[in-house]
Motif scaffolding. Structure first.
Motif, PDB file in Angstrom:
ATOM      1  N   ASP A 272      -5.125  -0.556   8.245  1.00 47.39           N
ATOM      2  CA  ASP A 272      -4.441   0.388   9.121  1.00 47.39           C
ATOM      3  C   ASP A 272      -4.563  -0.035  10.572  1.00 47.39           C
TER       4      ASP A 272
ATOM      5  N   GLU B 142       1.570   4.063   1.415  1.00 45.96           N
ATOM      6  CA  GLU B 142       1.257   4.841   2.617  1.00 45.96           C
ATOM      7  C   GLU B 142       1.850   6.248   2.567  1.00 45.96           C
ATOM      8  N   GLN B 143       2.971   6.425   1.854  1.00 44.89           N
ATOM      9  CA  GLN B 143       3.540   7.770   1.770  1.00 44.89           C
ATOM     10  C   GLN B 143       2.613   8.705   0.995  1.00 44.89           C
TER      11      GLN B 143
ATOM     12  N   ASP C 276      -0.665   8.080   0.522  1.00 49.52           N
ATOM     13  CA  ASP C 276      -2.004   8.056   1.125  1.00 49.52           C
ATOM     14  C   ASP C 276      -1.909   7.560   2.574  1.00 49.52           C
ATOM     15  N   PRO C 277      -1.328   8.370   3.461  1.00 46.08           N
ATOM     16  CA  PRO C 277      -1.099   7.921   4.843  1.00 46.08           C
ATOM     17  C   PRO C 277      -2.384   7.639   5.612  1.00 46.08           C
ATOM     18  N   ASP C 278      -3.494   8.232   5.214  1.00 44.23           N
ATOM     19  CA  ASP C 278      -4.770   8.012   5.915  1.00 44.23           C
ATOM     20  C   ASP C 278      -5.576   6.852   5.323  1.00 44.23           C
ATOM     21  N   PHE C 279      -5.012   6.178   4.320  1.00 42.98           N
ATOM     22  CA  PHE C 279      -5.692   5.055   3.668  1.00 42.98           C
ATOM     23  C   PHE C 279      -7.041   5.488   3.074  1.00 42.98           C
TER      24      PHE C 279
ATOM     25  N   TYR D 250       0.843  -1.196   0.000  1.00 39.91           N
ATOM     26  CA  TYR D 250       0.000   0.000   0.000  1.00 39.91           C
ATOM     27  C   TYR D 250       0.879   1.246   0.000  1.00 39.91           C
TER      28      TYR D 250
ATOM     29  N   ASP E 132      -1.915  -7.815   0.085  1.00 40.28           N
ATOM     30  CA  ASP E 132      -0.589  -7.486  -0.434  1.00 40.28           C
ATOM     31  C   ASP E 132       0.026  -8.727  -1.073  1.00 40.28           C
TER      32      ASP E 132
END
Length: 508
Positions: free
Chosen positions: A427, A396-397, A399-402, A394, A419
């Protein structure tokens, strides 16, 4: 330490002073230490007991003058014939070892008995090898009589088989192709062949009234265990549950797509393929794993995009795993080429309305799907059937809030995103709650299909009390899907005893 008595069988130690001349002649050693010799007082009825014996590295003498060595590779050769074996489950070895003997016939007899034993309740893999020996020590699989091969196969019809180094004669080929159940078989590169180039095998297989099962040819065209003519006949007229092939040459590269197969796993070399091949290509299967091996970057957009465009035109796939690999990256993938592949994949998602599984997890060495996941999630959110999406990881950088995943799960309540290791992406909090809500959604939908109208109110009431009593969104979802049941509840309630809103306010 000597093996203890087991309820299934008993092993008896044979000390050196009691060993016969034939037994002493073997003198088995493993990893520099002498292997203790045993014999069965009572033969085992299945394979389960062998697993703890295997850990002890022992040699078991058979009355026909053969020796079963348990405990893995590393045995010193005794200058007698042998065949090595591995019993494997899901990539993990149950146990392994060797069968030694003075003659092929004796080894075949012991192998038939040993490999016919079952391990109840588990599918497993049997791999055999003949190597690490002089030419006059190599076990000849022709010694395995047709009835012995039939016994091995019939005893474990669900087992997968991988035989290396040897050949099947005509009688064995007919046994192999004529079992009344589907087989799972792997032919390995430059190691196993048919004495008649596969004619008897293919003749029998194409006349079957049922699928042969699953077959994996772990070789390119020139290393096939059967002739080109017979291989062509097999692909044109055989019927399979699963077919796994790789690196066929330009003359044969299209044949697997037209094969009668439930699921196809196919690796091609891009240099042997031309985009014009795809214009009229029909693909019979609805489940495909497609791996494209690139030799240089000039093929990057030309071949993968051409395949994806054709997949969109066909539009009948239920399962698709798409892999692109190139180990000789002399130049980076430019943004336009990457975008064209992502756009083509989005078209595949939209065009294949019955698609249930999409795997994008294997291309991360060559092509990074992560910058394109937001667009892919948007396309998957509108899909009515897609319930499994596999991505490398994912982002995350970015889209850190998913938020991309949350939006997807809110729009497509059937989907699970994994994954490349097969782990559910989460999260640890809000995503888990969304998955739980989606499970509630499906449970509620299942209740709506409940045929017994008298039973449904009771099931809804139970779900409200036990599963949704402290979760407002779950309770709201249940009641929204079952308004008729809510009406029944209200109809049965004594509303005269319920204070009105004004009375409640006056009390406070």
């Amino acid at each position: 330490m000597e093996p203890e008595e087991d309820e299934k069988f008993v092993l008896e130690h044979i000390p050196e002073e009691r060993q016969s001349a034939a037994q002493k002649a073997f003198r088995p050693r493993s990893f520099g230490s002498r292997l203790e010799m045993y014999r069965f007082v009572k033969d085992p009825s299945d394979l389960i007991g062998f697993e703890w014996v295997n850990k002890m590295h022992v040699a078991i003498w058979r009355d026909n003058g053969t020796l079963i060595c348990l405990g893995g590779a590393g045995f010193e050769a005794y200058w007698d014939r042998k065949v090595d074996y591995i019993f494997e489950k899901a990539g993990v070895y149950h146990f392994e070892g060797s069968i030694y003997g003075k003659t092929d016939a004796a080894i075949a007899e012991t192998a038939t008995w040993f490999w016919s034993l079952q391990r109840p309740g588990e599918d497993s893999i049997l791999k055999t090898f003949v190597f690490d020996a002089r030419e006059d020590q190599i076990f000849d699989f022709a010694a395995l009589q047709p009835e012995q091969l039939a016994r091995i196969l019939d005893s474990n019809p669900a087992r997968r088989y991988s035989f290396t180094r040897g050949s099947w004669n005509t009688a064995q080929s007919i046994i192999l192709a004529s079992r009344p159940y589907p087989l799972k078989w792997k032919f390995t590169e430059n190691s196993f062949a048919f004495e008649d180039d596969g004619t008897a095998f293919v003749d029998t297989l194409v006349n079957r009234h049922s699928s042969f099962g699953s077959v994996h040819f772990d070789s390119d065209t020139d290393s096939m265990p059967l002739s080109r003519e017979n291989f062509t006949r097999l692909l044109k007229f055989g019927t399979f549950d699963k077919l796994k092939l790789e690196y066929l040459d330009e003359e044969m590269i299209l044949l697997p797509f037209a094969a009668k197969v439930h699921e196809l796993n196919y690796t091609i070399n891009a240099r042997d393929f031309q985009p014009e091949h795809l214009k009229s290509l029909n693909i019979n299967t609805r489940k495909i794993t497609m791996e494209i091996s690139l030799t240089d970057m000039s093929d990057w957009k030309r071949i993968p995009v051409s395949f994806l465009n054709r997949f969109s035109e066909i539009g009948t796939f239920e399962k698709l795993d798409f892999i692109v690999e190139c180990w000789d990256l002399r130049e980076p993938i430019d943004e336009n080429k990457a975008n064209s592949v992502a756009e083509a994949m989005i078209s595949v998602i939209k065009a294949n309305r019955c698609l249930k599984h999409l795997g994008l997890n294997h291309s991360y060495f060559t092509f990074d799907w992560l910058p394109h996941l937001q667009s892919i999630f948007e396309a998957a959110g509108d899909h009515k059937c897609l319930h499994e999406l596999i991505v490398p990881a994912y982002p995350e950088q970015e889209d850190p809030d998913f938020s991309w995943l949350k939006r997807l799960l809110s729009r497509n309540r059937s989907i699970t995103v994994l994954d490349r290791r097969g782990d559910k992406i989460t999260d640890g909090f809000s995503i888990d709650r969304l998955y739980a809500l989606n499970r509630c959604y499906h449970g509620s939908a299942a209740l709506m299909k409940e045929e017994s109208t008298s039973l449904r109110p009771q099931l809804v009431a139970t779900a409200l009390q036990k599963n949704a009593s402290e979760k407002f969104d779950h309770a709201a979802l249940l009641l929204a899907n079952h308004l008729d049941v809510l009406s029944e509840f209200m109809h049965g309630a004594d509303l005269e005893d319920v204070p009105c809103a004004g009375e409640l306010q006056s009390e406070h």
